[in-house]
Scaffold this motif. Structure first.
Motif, short mmCIF file in Angstrom:
data_model
loop_
_atom_site.label_atom_id
_atom_site.label_comp_id
_atom_site.label_asym_id
_atom_site.label_seq_id
_atom_site.Cartn_x
_atom_site.Cartn_y
_atom_site.Cartn_z
N UNK A 154 -56.74 44.86 -23.65
CA UNK A 154 -57.80 43.99 -23.76
C UNK A 154 -57.77 42.66 -22.61
N UNK A 155 -56.42 42.44 -22.45
CA UNK A 155 -56.12 41.08 -21.59
C UNK A 155 -56.84 41.62 -20.16
N UNK A 156 -56.16 42.79 -19.69
CA UNK A 156 -56.53 43.21 -18.41
C UNK A 156 -57.91 43.40 -18.24
N UNK A 157 -58.81 43.53 -19.48
CA UNK A 157 -60.30 43.84 -19.40
C UNK A 157 -60.93 42.17 -19.45
N UNK A 158 -60.41 41.54 -20.02
CA UNK A 158 -60.96 40.09 -19.84
C UNK A 158 -60.44 39.56 -18.64
N UNK A 159 -59.28 39.54 -18.06
CA UNK A 159 -58.99 39.20 -16.96
C UNK A 159 -60.10 39.77 -15.61
N UNK A 160 -60.21 40.96 -15.75
CA UNK A 160 -61.15 41.55 -14.78
C UNK A 160 -62.58 41.13 -14.95
N UNK A 187 -65.15 35.97 -8.29
CA UNK A 187 -65.04 36.25 -7.08
C UNK A 187 -66.18 37.29 -6.61
N UNK A 188 -66.50 38.01 -7.64
CA UNK A 188 -67.70 39.15 -7.48
C UNK A 188 -67.07 40.37 -6.55
N UNK A 189 -65.75 40.55 -6.76
CA UNK A 189 -65.19 41.66 -6.04
C UNK A 189 -65.46 42.89 -6.74
N UNK A 190 -65.86 43.91 -5.76
CA UNK A 190 -66.52 45.22 -6.48
C UNK A 190 -65.60 46.06 -7.02
#
Length: 149
Positions: A99-105, A112-115
């Protein structure tokens, strides 16, 4: 770590060394983690012969027929119960991490709009779904293996 160093003004050599060190640390950590998981799986199956272990692993796969051999079914049940216990043990930690990784991403994608975020977001969603769907599947597979006996 290593890839961002050059982008942020660092040298390519620094980025390369950072990448190599990060990769080695990650590989060492994963080696230890998977070795520990392998030992726990071996302990769950006891002195079961290697061919029966492999057949038990196959017996847990989706859409595989239930094995006719009672030894393989019993090993499959033990293995499924072991996997179920591991999933229960790590359920809260996995929920928090994915969940944290999902939220961070998601936040990073908006920032930053990184693909690359468009690759990672579905990955973390799939891992969350897996964490909650696998126990139900294992319980159904245990019932099938036990009922076949």
């Amino acid at each position: 770590m290593g890839l961002y160093s050059e982008h942020e003004g660092g040298s390519r050599g620094f980025a390369l060394v950072g990448g190599v060190i990060s990769g080695l640390l990650f590989a060492a950590t994963m080696t230890l983690v998977f070795r520990r998981l392998d030992l726990a799986t071996q302990a769950a199956l006891g002195d079961t012969p290697a061919p029966v272990r492999r057949a038990a692993l196959r017996a847990l796969q989706r859409r595989r027929p239930v094995p006719a051999d009672p030894e393989i079914r019993a090993a499959g049940v033990r293995l499924a119960e072991h996997q179920l216990a591991q999933l229960r043990r790590w359920r809260i930690a996995a929920l928090v991490i994915w969940s944290l990784l999902l939220i961070i991403n998601v936040v990073s994608l908006l920032d930053d709009g990184s693909l690359w975020r468009l690759v990672l977001i579905p990955l973390y969603l799939c891992l969350l779904v897996y964490q909650f769907s696998r126990p139900r599947y294992l319980r159904r597979r245990i019932k099938l293996l036990e009922a076949a006996g």
